[in-house]
Design an enzyme around this catalytic site. Structure first.
Site, PDB file in Angstrom:
ATOM      1  N   ASN A  17      51.682  43.749  37.978  1.00 16.92           N
ATOM      2  CA  ASN A  17      51.515  45.507  37.754  1.00 16.92           C
ATOM      3  C   ASN A  17      50.393  45.783  37.045  1.00 16.92           C
ATOM      4  OD1 ASN A  17      54.724  46.384  38.138  1.00 16.92           O
ATOM      5  ND2 ASN A  17      54.818  43.915  38.630  1.00 16.92           N
ATOM      6  N   MET A  93      57.639  36.821  30.383  1.00 20.38           N
ATOM      7  CA  MET A  93      58.508  35.969  30.458  1.00 20.38           C
ATOM      8  C   MET A  93      58.804  36.173  29.454  1.00 20.38           C
ATOM      9  SD  MET A  93      59.397  36.448  33.202  1.00 20.38           S
ATOM     10  CE  MET A  93      60.063  36.338  34.147  1.00 20.38           C
ATOM     11  N   ARG A  94      59.044  36.529  28.133  1.00 21.84           N
ATOM     12  CA  ARG A  94      59.939  36.066  27.316  1.00 21.84           C
ATOM     13  C   ARG A  94      60.876  37.234  25.933  1.00 21.84           C
ATOM     14  NH1 ARG A  94      58.493  32.231  24.067  1.00 21.84           N
ATOM     15  NH2 ARG A  94      59.166  33.204  21.872  1.00 21.84           N
ATOM     16  N   LEU A  96      62.534  39.789  23.392  1.00 25.06           N
ATOM     17  CA  LEU A  96      62.548  40.322  22.346  1.00 25.06           C
ATOM     18  C   LEU A  96      63.062  40.178  21.167  1.00 25.06           C
ATOM     19  CD1 LEU A  96      59.497  42.609  23.700  1.00 25.06           C
ATOM     20  CD2 LEU A  96      58.496  40.994  22.526  1.00 25.06           C
ATOM     21  N   HIS A 112      61.648  45.440  35.726  1.00 27.79           N
ATOM     22  CA  HIS A 112      63.004  44.267  36.532  1.00 27.79           C
ATOM     23  C   HIS A 112      62.811  44.315  37.884  1.00 27.79           C
ATOM     24  CE1 HIS A 112      65.961  41.960  35.810  1.00 27.79           C
ATOM     25  NE2 HIS A 112      66.456  42.162  36.325  1.00 27.79           N
TER      26      HIS A 112
HETATM   27  C1  GAR Z   1      57.845  41.010  38.760  1.00 23.29           C
HETATM   28  O1  GAR Z   1      58.070  40.948  39.790  1.00 23.29           O
HETATM   29  C2  GAR Z   1      58.161  41.966  37.308  1.00 23.29           C
HETATM   30  O2  GAR Z   1      59.219  42.817  37.750  1.00 23.29           O
HETATM   31  C3  GAR Z   1      58.880  40.180  36.719  1.00 23.29           C
HETATM   32  O3  GAR Z   1      57.468  39.633  36.878  1.00 23.29           O
HETATM   33  C4  GAR Z   1      56.950  39.372  37.733  1.00 23.29           C
HETATM   34  C5  GAR Z   1      55.724  39.700  37.290  1.00 23.29           C
HETATM   35  O4  GAR Z   1      54.437  39.973  38.465  1.00 23.29           O
HETATM   36  N1  GAR Z   1      59.681  40.277  35.464  1.00 23.29           N
HETATM   37  C6  GAR Z   1      60.671  39.730  35.263  1.00 23.29           C
HETATM   38  O5  GAR Z   1      61.532  39.165  36.091  1.00 23.29           O
HETATM   39  C7  GAR Z   1      61.160  40.210  33.662  1.00 23.29           C
HETATM   40  N2  GAR Z   1      62.548  39.744  33.747  1.00 23.29           N
HETATM   41  P1  GAR Z   1      53.511  40.360  37.958  1.00 23.29           P
HETATM   42  O6  GAR Z   1      53.005  39.322  36.656  1.00 23.29           O
HETATM   43  O7  GAR Z   1      52.975  40.003  39.145  1.00 23.29           O
HETATM   44  O8  GAR Z   1      53.311  42.044  37.293  1.00 23.29           O
END
Ligand code: GAR
Length: 220
Positions: A17, A93-94, A96, A112
């Site tokens: 992302n 992944m934390r 806040l 998400h």
């Molecule tokens: C993505 O799928 C995002 O939506 C998810 O982690 C992945 C990160 O991918 N986020 C969560 O699950 C948040 N709770 P990336 O590091 O390749 O962007």
């Protein structure tokens, strides 16, 4: 190109992302500048993506802090010292704490990999498969003090097939994430996102496709 919105991007993992945001800035569909990329893990692959573009990097290891609040305060200080206007959670992944959320009220976005308010939390692609949903997708939302609860900005829908695995569904959702996240940030940059209660209203929407903001063709 208008004013450049100052972003701080928080990551924990591969940073695809983050890459989509970098690409949108370079492709001039996003009027923004990334002031800093912060990772809580020094082995996050996304750090290399930032390094390659000479974007400042900070690694802030949560295990070195006594409490969630002291960690979040350190994050806030880095972001404020870089004069970040909008915080982008991109696979960070934390959870806040209020310390963080209050410092950037309505100025934090998250992506998400599910259609909120269905499937908040972790391992949501697996949960979607277990529930046998026919559609899933992704959601960009503002972050408030509740996990995955904040006002929804854009969603995109993907089909779920019977032979999907967690990996195949995650990959299909991720492709849509890369389309909608830069778009949501650009809407913010243009000052077009307005909070009305718990809803986000998008001002000056053009044609009908754009007005849907679901599986958006992302024209304009
Ligand atoms: C993505 O799928 C995002 O939506 C998810 O982690 C992945 C990160 O991918 N986020 C969560 O699950 C948040 N709770 P990336 O590091 O390749 O962007």
């Amino acid at each position: 190109m208008g004013r450049q919105l100052a972003l701080g991007v928080l990551i924990s993992g591969s940073g695809t992302n983050l890459q989509a945001i970098i690409d949108a800035i370079e492709g001039k569909t996003l009027d923004a500048v990334i002031r800093v990329v912060i990772s809580n893990r020094e082995d996050a692959l996304g750090l290399a993506r930032a390094r390659e573009r000479n974007i400042p990097i900070e690694v802030l290891d949560h295990r070195k802090f006594a409490s969630r609040e002291s960690y979040d305060q350190a994050l806030v200080e880095i972001l404020q010292s870089r004069e970040v206007e909008l915080v982008i959670l991109a696979g960070f992944m934390r959870l806040l704490s209020p310390v963080f959320v209050k410092a950037f009220t309505n100025r934090i976005m998250n992506i998400h990999p599910a259609l909120l308010p269905s499937f908040p939390g972790l391992h949501v692609q697996r949960k979607a498969l277990e529930h046998g949903v026919r559609f899933s997708g992704c959601t960009v939302h503002f972050v408030n003090e509740e996990c995955d609860e904040g006002p929804i900005i854009i969603q995109a829908v993907v089909p779920v097939y019977q032979d999907d695995t967690e990996e195949s569904l995650s990959a299909r959702i991720l492709q849509e994430e890369h389309r909608i996240y830069p778009r949501a940030i650009q809407l913010y940059s243009e000052g077009r996102l307005r909070l009305v209660g718990r809803r986000v209203v998008v001002d000056h929407l053009g044609n009908q496709e754009d007005q849907v903001l679901i599986q958006p063709p992302l024209n304009g």
